[in-house]
Design a protein around this motif. Structure first.
Motif, PDB file in Angstrom:
ATOM      1  N   UNK A 143      34.445  28.933  66.156  1.00 54.82           N
ATOM      2  CA  UNK A 143      35.443  29.047  65.085  1.00 54.82           C
ATOM      3  C   UNK A 143      35.219  27.929  64.074  1.00 54.82           C
ATOM      4  N   UNK A 144      34.909  28.313  62.837  1.00 56.59           N
ATOM      5  CA  UNK A 144      34.563  27.367  61.771  1.00 56.59           C
ATOM      6  C   UNK A 144      35.739  27.143  60.828  1.00 56.59           C
ATOM      7  N   UNK A 145      36.018  25.863  60.546  1.00 58.38           N
ATOM      8  CA  UNK A 145      37.124  25.483  59.671  1.00 58.38           C
ATOM      9  C   UNK A 145      36.590  24.570  58.565  1.00 58.38           C
ATOM     10  N   UNK A 146      36.885  24.911  57.312  1.00 59.11           N
ATOM     11  CA  UNK A 146      36.507  24.041  56.208  1.00 59.11           C
ATOM     12  C   UNK A 146      35.132  24.351  55.635  1.00 59.11           C
ATOM     13  N   UNK A 147      34.966  24.025  54.351  1.00 62.11           N
ATOM     14  CA  UNK A 147      33.752  24.420  53.635  1.00 62.11           C
ATOM     15  C   UNK A 147      32.484  23.794  54.208  1.00 62.11           C
ATOM     16  N   UNK A 148      32.594  22.627  54.835  1.00 60.43           N
ATOM     17  CA  UNK A 148      31.386  21.991  55.368  1.00 60.43           C
ATOM     18  C   UNK A 148      30.774  22.787  56.519  1.00 60.43           C
ATOM     19  N   UNK A 149      31.546  23.694  57.101  1.00 57.86           N
ATOM     20  CA  UNK A 149      31.044  24.511  58.223  1.00 57.86           C
ATOM     21  C   UNK A 149      30.580  25.896  57.774  1.00 57.86           C
ATOM     22  N   UNK A 150      30.536  26.142  56.458  1.00 56.01           N
ATOM     23  CA  UNK A 150      30.284  27.490  55.942  1.00 56.01           C
ATOM     24  C   UNK A 150      28.910  28.050  56.306  1.00 56.01           C
ATOM     25  N   UNK A 174      37.611  30.660  59.256  1.00 54.34           N
ATOM     26  CA  UNK A 174      38.950  30.555  58.680  1.00 54.34           C
ATOM     27  C   UNK A 174      38.867  30.320  57.181  1.00 54.34           C
ATOM     28  N   UNK A 175      39.560  31.151  56.429  1.00 56.72           N
ATOM     29  CA  UNK A 175      39.597  31.040  54.968  1.00 56.72           C
ATOM     30  C   UNK A 175      40.827  30.228  54.562  1.00 56.72           C
ATOM     31  N   UNK A 176      40.580  29.092  53.918  1.00 53.39           N
ATOM     32  CA  UNK A 176      41.658  28.234  53.440  1.00 53.39           C
ATOM     33  C   UNK A 176      41.724  28.292  51.913  1.00 53.39           C
ATOM     34  N   UNK A 177      42.684  27.559  51.346  1.00 52.69           N
ATOM     35  CA  UNK A 177      42.790  27.469  49.890  1.00 52.69           C
ATOM     36  C   UNK A 177      41.491  26.902  49.315  1.00 52.69           C
ATOM     37  N   UNK A 212      31.924  30.939  46.572  1.00 53.40           N
ATOM     38  CA  UNK A 212      30.670  31.469  47.122  1.00 53.40           C
ATOM     39  C   UNK A 212      30.424  30.973  48.541  1.00 53.40           C
ATOM     40  N   UNK A 213      30.855  29.739  48.860  1.00 52.17           N
ATOM     41  CA  UNK A 213      30.702  29.255  50.226  1.00 52.17           C
ATOM     42  C   UNK A 213      31.558  30.071  51.187  1.00 52.17           C
ATOM     43  N   UNK A 214      32.776  30.387  50.767  1.00 53.70           N
ATOM     44  CA  UNK A 214      33.641  31.197  51.623  1.00 53.70           C
ATOM     45  C   UNK A 214      33.056  32.597  51.804  1.00 53.70           C
ATOM     46  N   UNK A 215      32.596  33.196  50.714  1.00 56.76           N
ATOM     47  CA  UNK A 215      32.038  34.546  50.793  1.00 56.76           C
ATOM     48  C   UNK A 215      30.763  34.557  51.636  1.00 56.76           C
ATOM     49  N   UNK A 216      29.926  33.523  51.481  1.00 57.13           N
ATOM     50  CA  UNK A 216      28.717  33.433  52.289  1.00 57.13           C
ATOM     51  C   UNK A 216      29.029  33.345  53.772  1.00 57.13           C
ATOM     52  N   UNK A 217      30.053  32.557  54.113  1.00 54.02           N
ATOM     53  CA  UNK A 217      30.445  32.420  55.517  1.00 54.02           C
ATOM     54  C   UNK A 217      31.011  33.725  56.058  1.00 54.02           C
ATOM     55  N   UNK A 218      31.868  34.377  55.276  1.00 59.07           N
ATOM     56  CA  UNK A 218      32.488  35.637  55.701  1.00 59.07           C
ATOM     57  C   UNK A 218      31.430  36.715  55.913  1.00 59.07           C
ATOM     58  N   UNK A 219      30.403  36.724  55.043  1.00 59.71           N
ATOM     59  CA  UNK A 219      29.340  37.731  55.133  1.00 59.71           C
ATOM     60  C   UNK A 219      28.714  37.767  56.523  1.00 59.71           C
ATOM     61  N   UNK A 220      28.539  36.607  57.129  1.00 57.81           N
ATOM     62  CA  UNK A 220      27.834  36.532  58.400  1.00 57.81           C
ATOM     63  C   UNK A 220      28.746  36.330  59.607  1.00 57.81           C
ATOM     64  N   UNK A 221      30.044  36.142  59.370  1.00 55.68           N
ATOM     65  CA  UNK A 221      30.982  35.967  60.477  1.00 55.68           C
ATOM     66  C   UNK A 221      31.301  37.316  61.120  1.00 55.68           C
ATOM     67  N   UNK A 223      34.374  37.791  62.491  1.00 54.54           N
ATOM     68  CA  UNK A 223      35.806  37.980  62.259  1.00 54.54           C
ATOM     69  C   UNK A 223      36.319  36.884  61.340  1.00 54.54           C
ATOM     70  N   UNK A 224      37.467  37.145  60.716  1.00 53.41           N
ATOM     71  CA  UNK A 224      37.999  36.232  59.696  1.00 53.41           C
ATOM     72  C   UNK A 224      39.471  35.939  59.969  1.00 53.41           C
ATOM     73  N   UNK A 225      39.848  34.667  59.786  1.00 46.25           N
ATOM     74  CA  UNK A 225      41.244  34.263  59.856  1.00 46.25           C
ATOM     75  C   UNK A 225      41.695  33.877  58.455  1.00 46.25           C
ATOM     76  N   UNK A 226      42.783  34.461  57.991  1.00 45.59           N
ATOM     77  CA  UNK A 226      43.377  34.058  56.719  1.00 45.59           C
ATOM     78  C   UNK A 226      44.303  32.893  57.042  1.00 45.59           C
ATOM     79  N   UNK A 227      43.839  31.688  56.765  1.00 49.10           N
ATOM     80  CA  UNK A 227      44.514  30.484  57.241  1.00 49.10           C
ATOM     81  C   UNK A 227      45.448  29.855  56.220  1.00 49.10           C
ATOM     82  N   UNK A 228      45.581  30.470  55.046  1.00 50.97           N
ATOM     83  CA  UNK A 228      46.475  29.943  54.007  1.00 50.97           C
ATOM     84  C   UNK A 228      47.338  31.076  53.466  1.00 50.97           C
TER      85      UNK A 228
END
Length: 274
Positions: A143-150, A174-177, A212-221, A223-228
Motif C-alpha cells: 500500500x503506497x501513500x504519498x507522491x514519493x511512492x508513486x 492512495x490518492x490524496x490532495x 501525472x504522478x498520481x495517474x502513473x501510479x493508478x495506471x499500474x496499481x 486497486x485505489x483508495x480515495x484518501x481525501x
C-alpha cells in the motif's frame, strides 16, 4: 492460516515526520491491521529533520550496504530502524547522505522545490523494494501513500513482476490532495527506467507534476483508495474510468473498511494492467 502480509510505503508517518494527514493515517492504519492479525512492515525515507536520538533509530547492518543506481551513478543505501513500543511495530528508514541529510524535506529555506526531488523519489522507491527483498519477506499487499511512492506500482508490475518477493503482491495506491506545486525534473520519466523496462512504462509520468504522478501510479496499481474528501477532478475521473477496485473516502475508527478491502483484493485474482 498464514497471516496477510501488508507493506506500507510512505514518505511521512507520525510521530517521526508530520507534514500532512498522510502521517496520521500511516500511523493508525498499520496498527489497526496488526490488531486484526496482519503482519506489517513499514518503510519511509530518513529525512534530515527526523531526530535519530529522540526516536531511537539505529542502523540495520545486515540490510545496509546496497547501492541504488540512478542515471549511471551509484548511491549508497543505509537502512535504519525504530520501534513504536505502543504498537509493537518497527519502521524501516531509508537513508542516503546526499539525498536526505537536509534541514528541509521537499523545499529549500526559500520555499523552492528541490531540483533533485525526482532522483530522491526514484532512490526511495527502488531502495524500498530492494530492502524488502533483502528482508526475505514477500508482501501480499503493498500500500503506497504519498507522491514519493508513486513509482512503486510500475516497478512491481514491470521490473519486479517475476521476482519471488513481489510476483504475487497486489498493489494499492492512495490518492490524496494535490501534494506539490510545479514539476519534477523533465528527465524524471527517463531516469526512472530500470534495466528491464521500456519508455512506455513511465510515459504517464512525463509531465512530472502531481496529477501525472498520481495517474502513473493508478495506471499500474491493482486497486485505489480515495484518501481525501477533495480529489482532483481529472484524477478522480481517471480512477473511475480505470474500473479498478476503489475504496471510497471514509476513515472509520477501526479501519474495518480497509480490512475488508485488503481481504477482497488479496483473495481475488485481479488482472494486471501492466
Amino acid at each position: 492460516m498464514a497471516k496477510t502480509k501488508l507493506l506500507i510505503v510512505t514518505h511521512e508517518m507520525s510521530p517521526f515526520l508530520e507534514l500532512t494527514k498522510i502521517a496520521e493515517i500511516t500511523r493508525q492504519l498499520p496498527q489497526a491491521m496488526q490488531e486484526k492479525g496482519f503482519e506489517i512492515r513499514i518503510l519511509m525515507p530518513k529525512f534530515g529533520n527526523i531526530n535519530e536520538r529522540r526516536n531511537r533509530l539505529h542502523e540495520v547492518i545486515r540490510l545496509s550496504g546496497m547501492n541504488i543506481v540512478i542515471d549511471d551513478t551509484d548511491n549508497p543505501l543505509i537502512i535504519k530502524v525504530a520501534s513504536i513500543p505502543a504498537a509493537r511495530m518497527q519502521v524501516y528508514f531509508l537513508d542516503n547522505e546526499e539525498y536526505f541529510h537536509r534541514k528541509h524535506v521537499f523545499n529549500d529555506a526559500k520555499g523552492k522545490f528541490f531540483e533533485d526531488n525526482d532522483e530522491r523519489s526514484i532512490f526511495f522507491c527502488i531502495g524500498a523494494l530492494e530492502t524488502v527483498k533483502k528482508l526475505g519477506w514477500a508482501p501480499d499487499i503493498v500500500h503506497c501513500h504519498g507522491w514519493m511512492s508513486a513509482l512503486i506500482p510500475v516497478y512491481i508490475k514491470t521490473n519486479y513482476k517475476n521476482d519471488p518477493t513481489f510476483k504475487n503482491s497486489k498493489v494499492v495506491y492512495s490518492v490524496y490532495d494535490k501534494s506539490f506545486e510545479g514539476n519534477l525534473n523533465p528527465t524524471f520519466s527517463k531516469k526512472a527506467l530500470m534495466a528491464n523496462m521500456v519508455a512506455k512504462d513511465t510515459k504517464a509520468f512525463e509531465k512530472g507534476d502531481s496529477e501525472s504522478l498520481q495517474i502513473g501510479a493508478i495506471t499500474h496499481a491493482d486497486a485505489v483508495v480515495l484518501a481525501s474528501e477533495n480529489t482532483d477532478d481529472a484524477v478522480l475521473k481517471f480512477v473511475k474510468d480505470s474500473n479498478k477496485p476503489i475504496l471510497a473516502y471514509n476513515l472509520t475508527d477501526d479501519f474495518e473498511n480497509f480490512y475488508n478491502f485488503y481481504e477482497e483484493i488479496s483473495n481475488d485474482e485481479l488482472v494486471s494492467v501492466a
